[in-house]
Design an enzyme around this catalytic site. Structure first.
Site, PDB file in Angstrom:
ATOM      1  N   ARG A   1      81.161  16.146  33.443  1.00 61.49           N
ATOM      2  CA  ARG A   1      81.668  17.387  32.885  1.00 61.49           C
ATOM      3  C   ARG A   1      80.619  18.492  32.821  1.00 61.49           C
ATOM      4  O   ARG A   1      80.965  19.663  32.679  1.00 61.49           O
ATOM      5  CB  ARG A   1      82.184  17.114  31.452  1.00 61.49           C
TER       6      ARG A   1
ATOM      7  N   ARG B   1      91.260   9.180  23.136  1.00 59.96           N
ATOM      8  CA  ARG B   1      90.006   9.798  23.580  1.00 59.96           C
ATOM      9  C   ARG B   1      89.055   8.777  24.218  1.00 59.96           C
ATOM     10  O   ARG B   1      87.841   8.894  24.092  1.00 59.96           O
ATOM     11  CB  ARG B   1      89.273  10.501  22.426  1.00 59.96           C
TER      12      ARG B   1
ATOM     13  N   ASP C   1      94.603  17.898  28.374  1.00 58.39           N
ATOM     14  CA  ASP C   1      94.517  18.462  27.026  1.00 58.39           C
ATOM     15  C   ASP C   1      95.912  18.907  26.604  1.00 58.39           C
ATOM     16  O   ASP C   1      96.708  19.316  27.451  1.00 58.39           O
ATOM     17  CB  ASP C   1      93.559  19.656  27.016  1.00 58.39           C
TER      18      ASP C   1
ATOM     19  N   ARG D   1      83.397  12.126  25.438  1.00 57.24           N
ATOM     20  CA  ARG D   1      81.974  12.490  25.392  1.00 57.24           C
ATOM     21  C   ARG D   1      81.071  11.389  24.868  1.00 57.24           C
ATOM     22  O   ARG D   1      79.859  11.521  24.918  1.00 57.24           O
ATOM     23  CB  ARG D   1      81.795  13.732  24.506  1.00 57.24           C
TER      24      ARG D   1
END
Length: 367
Positions: free
Chosen positions: A50, A37, A86, A41
């Site tokens: 995004r 990851r 994903d 974020r």
């Protein structure tokens, strides 16, 4: 759409192959490091890119996937990039609808409830037609990386995908999915086989598109005990490695290193080390020395700092990294977290982690 043959040529020459050398068990000057990851974020620039987009629409945009993949590399001297995508694009390719619900995460509008529901799934998937957008993202990103570091492709493993498809989203017990294993073992195997076949083609297609390594995420391994893992997860994990390798040979594509990350599956490390993968990813709940003892000398280990260690002050992160490197040794080892980065993490602490791996491993190698 970009039209390329099965193996696009003319990629820029690789300048930093430390990650690939470690994966193959060759000697490295420093221990390579990347983070699960890492495109995520916790980076303000990620949130900005995004912001206006639906999550899966972002996944379907090669240009956005490329940008998100490159963002962490602009900040940190990571030794590998992993394509932004994903694991749930595979159930989508089988015809299931998945939406990202704010505050809840990925949600299937119609999860599998009964064995008959398997008939609704596409029985033959043309991965180029259904997942070509991932291949395009990989090719674009491989060019855009300009050879800085290798690019990793990935997929979810069959059991993990099956559990999402039946649960309809995240679950703390996986009781619905596990009840299939106990009540409908044959149908479970049918579904797992179907998933494995799609995953094999998908991973081969990623290499054809330019992926230089592959990681298989068995993120929900910890919900199974040793017997169920042996019956419903391991055979497919083995089969995927074997089939991907033989297809790569057949198609005269590069034989890239493969990583298996089965979270919370300590009970299976001995078997996983013999499942045909060059690298075993580890979560944070096992001691490095124990993992080495169980996996032997012929595989590279990857992991396994507790992601929450990144909440610690930077000096403390350095100490934890040093201890981790001493536990694993600096060779046949790829530093990583034991799971993905969390959204509220400080990017500077991620930088401190990466820097500590490089500094301490170089120091240990010298002395």
């Amino acid at each position: 759409t970009c039209s390329f043959s099965r193996s696009p040529k003319g990629f820029p020459r690789l300048k930093n192959d430390t990650f690939l050398r470690a994966a193959r068990g060759e000697e490295t000057e420093h221990t390579p490091v990347w983070c699960m990851r890492q495109a995520g974020r916790y980076l303000p620039e990620f949130r900005e890119t995004r912001a206006a987009q639906d999550f899966f629409a972002t996944c379907r945009s090669p240009k956005l996937c490329c940008e998100l993949t490159l963002q962490p590399l602009r900040r940190f001297p990571l030794d590998a990039a992993i394509i932004f995508s994903d694991i749930l694009v595979v159930p989508q390719a089988l015809g299931m609808e998945v939406v990202m619900v704010p505050g809840k995460g990925p949600t299937f509008t119609e999860p599998l409830k009964e064995v008959e529901d398997l008939l609704k799934l596409r029985q033959k998937v043309d991965v180029t037609a259904e997942l070509g957008y991932v291949f395009q993202a990989i090719t674009l990103t491989r060019h855009s990386l300009e050879g800085r570091v290798p690019l990793i492709g990935f997929s979810g493993a069959p059991w993990t995908l099956m559990s999402y498809m039946i649960e309809g989203g995240g679950s703390s017990t996986m009781a619905k999915a596990k009840s299939w294993l106990y009540r409908h073992p044959e149908a479970s195997h049918r579904l797992l086989r179907l998933l494995a076949d799609v995953i094999i083609d998908y991973l081969v297609g990623q290499v054809a598109a330019g992926a230089q390594a592959l990681q298989l995420f068995e993120s929900h391994a910890g919900h199974l005990g040793p017997e169920q893992f042996q019956e419903f997860a391991l055979p497919y994990i083995r089969d995927i490695a074997q089939a991907v390798k033989s297809k790569l040979k057949e198609e005269a594509l590069p034989l890239v290193p493969m990583i298996i990350f089965a979270k919370d599956a300590h009970y299976a490390l001995h078997d996983l080390a013999r499942a045909g993968y060059e690298v075993i990813g580890l979560d944070w709940t096992i001691r490095p020395q124990e993992a080495r003892a169980q996996t032997g000398k012929d595989v590279t280990l990857q992991g396994n700092l507790d992601p929450c260690a990144l909440y610690a002050p930077k000096e403390k992160i350095g100490e934890l990294v040093k201890k981790m490197l001493e536990g694993f040794g600096t060779q046949r080892y790829i530093a990583n977290l034991g799971h993905g980065l969390y959204p509220d993490m400080n990017p500077e602490h991620v930088g401190a982690f990466v820097e500590a791996v490089h500094t301490h491993s170089r120091h240990i190698n010298k002395h």
